[in-house]
Write a protein that holds these residues in place. Structure first.
Motif, PDB file in Angstrom:
ATOM      1  N   SER A 120     -20.769   9.657  39.828  1.00  0.00           N
ATOM      2  CA  SER A 120     -19.814  10.407  38.966  1.00  0.00           C
ATOM      3  C   SER A 120     -19.803   9.842  37.764  1.00  0.00           C
ATOM      4  CB  SER A 120     -18.518  10.467  39.730  1.00  0.00           C
ATOM      5  OG  SER A 120     -18.547  11.129  41.212  1.00  0.00           O
ATOM      6  N   SER A 121     -19.573   8.600  37.691  1.00  0.00           N
ATOM      7  CA  SER A 121     -19.303   7.803  36.484  1.00  0.00           C
ATOM      8  C   SER A 121     -20.683   7.379  35.690  1.00  0.00           C
ATOM      9  CB  SER A 121     -18.669   6.547  36.629  1.00  0.00           C
ATOM     10  OG  SER A 121     -19.516   5.502  37.533  1.00  0.00           O
ATOM     11  N   MET A 122     -21.774   7.951  36.256  1.00  0.00           N
ATOM     12  CA  MET A 122     -23.022   7.653  35.882  1.00  0.00           C
ATOM     13  C   MET A 122     -23.933   8.951  35.153  1.00  0.00           C
ATOM     14  SD  MET A 122     -24.372   4.816  38.214  1.00  0.00           S
ATOM     15  CE  MET A 122     -25.829   4.753  37.559  1.00  0.00           C
ATOM     16  N   MET A 123     -23.312   9.995  35.288  1.00  0.00           N
ATOM     17  CA  MET A 123     -24.137  11.130  34.972  1.00  0.00           C
ATOM     18  C   MET A 123     -24.325  11.488  33.556  1.00  0.00           C
ATOM     19  SD  MET A 123     -24.708  12.598  37.714  1.00  0.00           S
ATOM     20  CE  MET A 123     -24.968  14.363  37.741  1.00  0.00           C
ATOM     21  N   GLN A 124     -23.706  10.990  32.717  1.00  0.00           N
ATOM     22  CA  GLN A 124     -23.778  11.201  31.333  1.00  0.00           C
ATOM     23  C   GLN A 124     -23.916   9.811  30.311  1.00  0.00           C
ATOM     24  OE1 GLN A 124     -24.211  14.127  30.193  1.00  0.00           O
ATOM     25  NE2 GLN A 124     -23.138  15.470  31.482  1.00  0.00           N
ATOM     26  N   GLY A 154     -33.893   7.093  36.964  1.00  0.00           N
ATOM     27  CA  GLY A 154     -34.403   7.999  38.012  1.00  0.00           C
ATOM     28  C   GLY A 154     -33.514   8.243  39.304  1.00  0.00           C
ATOM     29  N   MET A 155     -32.475   7.418  39.533  1.00  0.00           N
ATOM     30  CA  MET A 155     -31.534   8.100  40.584  1.00  0.00           C
ATOM     31  C   MET A 155     -30.495   8.941  40.046  1.00  0.00           C
ATOM     32  SD  MET A 155     -30.490   4.149  41.989  1.00  0.00           S
ATOM     33  CE  MET A 155     -29.086   4.906  42.923  1.00  0.00           C
ATOM     34  N   VAL A 156     -30.032   8.991  38.826  1.00  0.00           N
ATOM     35  CA  VAL A 156     -29.181   9.972  37.968  1.00  0.00           C
ATOM     36  C   VAL A 156     -30.229  11.301  38.004  1.00  0.00           C
ATOM     37  CG1 VAL A 156     -28.235  10.719  35.961  1.00  0.00           C
ATOM     38  CG2 VAL A 156     -27.759   8.511  37.109  1.00  0.00           C
ATOM     39  N   ASP A 157     -31.370  11.399  37.803  1.00  0.00           N
ATOM     40  CA  ASP A 157     -32.154  12.590  37.482  1.00  0.00           C
ATOM     41  C   ASP A 157     -32.307  13.110  39.043  1.00  0.00           C
ATOM     42  OD1 ASP A 157     -33.287  13.768  35.259  1.00  0.00           O
ATOM     43  OD2 ASP A 157     -35.180  13.605  36.428  1.00  0.00           O
ATOM     44  N   ILE A 158     -32.523  12.594  40.081  1.00  0.00           N
ATOM     45  CA  ILE A 158     -32.494  12.954  41.368  1.00  0.00           C
ATOM     46  C   ILE A 158     -31.212  13.602  41.656  1.00  0.00           C
ATOM     47  CG2 ILE A 158     -32.254  12.357  43.971  1.00  0.00           C
ATOM     48  CD1 ILE A 158     -34.310  10.131  43.305  1.00  0.00           C
ATOM     49  N   VAL A 159     -30.117  13.275  41.313  1.00  0.00           N
ATOM     50  CA  VAL A 159     -28.851  13.746  41.597  1.00  0.00           C
ATOM     51  C   VAL A 159     -28.773  15.251  40.642  1.00  0.00           C
ATOM     52  CG1 VAL A 159     -26.219  13.704  41.278  1.00  0.00           C
ATOM     53  CG2 VAL A 159     -27.658  11.680  42.004  1.00  0.00           C
ATOM     54  N   PHE A 160     -29.126  15.122  39.422  1.00  0.00           N
ATOM     55  CA  PHE A 160     -29.358  16.412  38.739  1.00  0.00           C
ATOM     56  C   PHE A 160     -30.161  17.534  39.264  1.00  0.00           C
ATOM     57  CE2 PHE A 160     -27.211  14.205  34.790  1.00  0.00           C
ATOM     58  CZ  PHE A 160     -26.665  15.120  34.582  1.00  0.00           C
ATOM     59  N   SER A 161     -31.246  17.043  39.945  1.00  0.00           N
ATOM     60  CA  SER A 161     -32.286  17.741  40.658  1.00  0.00           C
ATOM     61  C   SER A 161     -31.629  18.727  41.660  1.00  0.00           C
ATOM     62  CB  SER A 161     -33.395  17.182  41.023  1.00  0.00           C
ATOM     63  OG  SER A 161     -33.420  16.370  42.036  1.00  0.00           O
ATOM     64  N   GLU A 162     -30.678  18.256  42.230  1.00  0.00           N
ATOM     65  CA  GLU A 162     -29.916  18.769  43.603  1.00  0.00           C
ATOM     66  C   GLU A 162     -28.901  19.825  43.217  1.00  0.00           C
ATOM     67  OE1 GLU A 162     -28.403  15.545  46.042  1.00  0.00           O
ATOM     68  OE2 GLU A 162     -30.400  14.707  46.318  1.00  0.00           O
ATOM     69  N   ILE A 163     -28.473  19.792  41.839  1.00  0.00           N
ATOM     70  CA  ILE A 163     -27.541  20.888  41.502  1.00  0.00           C
ATOM     71  C   ILE A 163     -28.175  22.259  41.219  1.00  0.00           C
ATOM     72  CG2 ILE A 163     -25.700  21.493  39.683  1.00  0.00           C
ATOM     73  CD1 ILE A 163     -25.720  18.472  39.017  1.00  0.00           C
ATOM     74  N   ASP A 164     -27.484  23.089  41.798  1.00  0.00           N
ATOM     75  CA  ASP A 164     -28.098  24.546  41.716  1.00  0.00           C
ATOM     76  C   ASP A 164     -27.950  25.048  40.405  1.00  0.00           C
ATOM     77  OD1 ASP A 164     -28.773  24.690  44.307  1.00  0.00           O
ATOM     78  OD2 ASP A 164     -26.888  25.279  45.203  1.00  0.00           O
ATOM     79  N   LEU A 165     -28.884  25.753  39.711  1.00  0.00           N
ATOM     80  CA  LEU A 165     -28.560  26.550  38.643  1.00  0.00           C
ATOM     81  C   LEU A 165     -28.760  27.918  38.699  1.00  0.00           C
ATOM     82  CD1 LEU A 165     -30.232  24.045  36.177  1.00  0.00           C
ATOM     83  CD2 LEU A 165     -28.025  24.074  36.730  1.00  0.00           C
ATOM     84  N   PRO A 166     -27.544  28.616  38.914  1.00  0.00           N
ATOM     85  CA  PRO A 166     -27.840  30.208  38.979  1.00  0.00           C
ATOM     86  C   PRO A 166     -28.708  30.870  38.099  1.00  0.00           C
ATOM     87  CG  PRO A 166     -25.451  29.404  39.197  1.00  0.00           C
ATOM     88  CD  PRO A 166     -26.210  28.152  38.655  1.00  0.00           C
TER      89      PRO A 166
END
Length: 221
Positions: A105-109, A65-77
């Motif tokens: 950084s080491s957990m995104m994938q 869930g934490m990793v998904d929060i990080v992905f949700s903060e990335i802007d997708l143009p």
């Protein structure tokens, strides 16, 4: 009849999965991912540790869930300006978000159970490249090359022993004193002529490297 007393206590915010995950993310941001335990997380939320299990299955579920929060903060143009601009903006946004969450950084994938934000992010990258004319194979190559660079740079940046220009200069001077410059002339030249110059920042290297990757993908396309 006794007078009614008004309580000054603020009502407690109900515990929820979102609140648990946000608290876990904040704890990792502040103290590092190694500090995250169910007990410490419960203390941060002011609840008993067992209460967490009504909202999350276990620690791995929290990490997902934490990793998904990080992905949700990335802007997708929108991609209207073209695939290259979209990929560049996505990469810069990803790096900026990772600077706020160094543990990620080491957990995104690496998470085995991807959340909706991760899936939306990956689908957007693939769709943007495919719509631009990238073949399936070239899309896979491009996605891999870009993300290896983005996450690798963020991880390297996180582990550097300096944060400010002043610290860079101090470390560089100490570094030069530790080895004979006539034996390592090229290393000394780079240190003196580039790293120790006013205004140097390692973070400025990011967009140069990113452009090299995008140039190569443009030629391949």
């Amino acid at each position: 009849m006794p007078a009614q007393t008004e309580s000054n206590a603020e009502p407690r915010t109900p515990l929820s999965r979102e609140r648990v995950l946000r608290a876990a993310t904040a704890l990792a941001d502040e103290r590092g991912i190694e500090s995250l335990t169910m007990r410490k997380l419960a203390q941060e939320l002011g609840v008993e540790a067992m209460s967490l299990y009504y909202h999350v299955a276990n620690k791995n579920d929290i990490l997902d869930g934490m990793v998904d929060i990080v992905f949700s903060e990335i802007d997708l143009p929108s991609g209207e300006a073209g695939w290259r601009t979209a990929m560049s903006e996505r990469a810069i946004s990803t790096r900026n978000v990772l600077s706020l969450h160094p543990w990620a950084s080491s957990m995104m994938q690496s998470r085995p159970n991807p959340g909706p934000a991760l899936l939306r992010h990956h689908n957007w990258v693939i769709g943007t490249l495919r719509n631009a004319g990238f073949s399936i194979e070239l899309t896979a190559h491009a996605f891999s090359a870009m993300d290896a660079y983005i996450y690798g740079f963020a991880l390297q940046e996180e582990t550097l022993p300096f944060d400010t220009a002043e610290e860079v200069a101090e470390i560089a001077e100490a570094f030069l004193e530790q080895f004979p410059t006539d034996v390592y002339p090229h290393l000394a030249e780079l240190t003196v002529e580039h790293i120790m110059k006013p205004g140097y920042s390692y973070s400025n290297e990011f967009e140069f490297g990113l452009d090299l990757i995008l140039d190569g993908l443009e030629r391949a396309l």
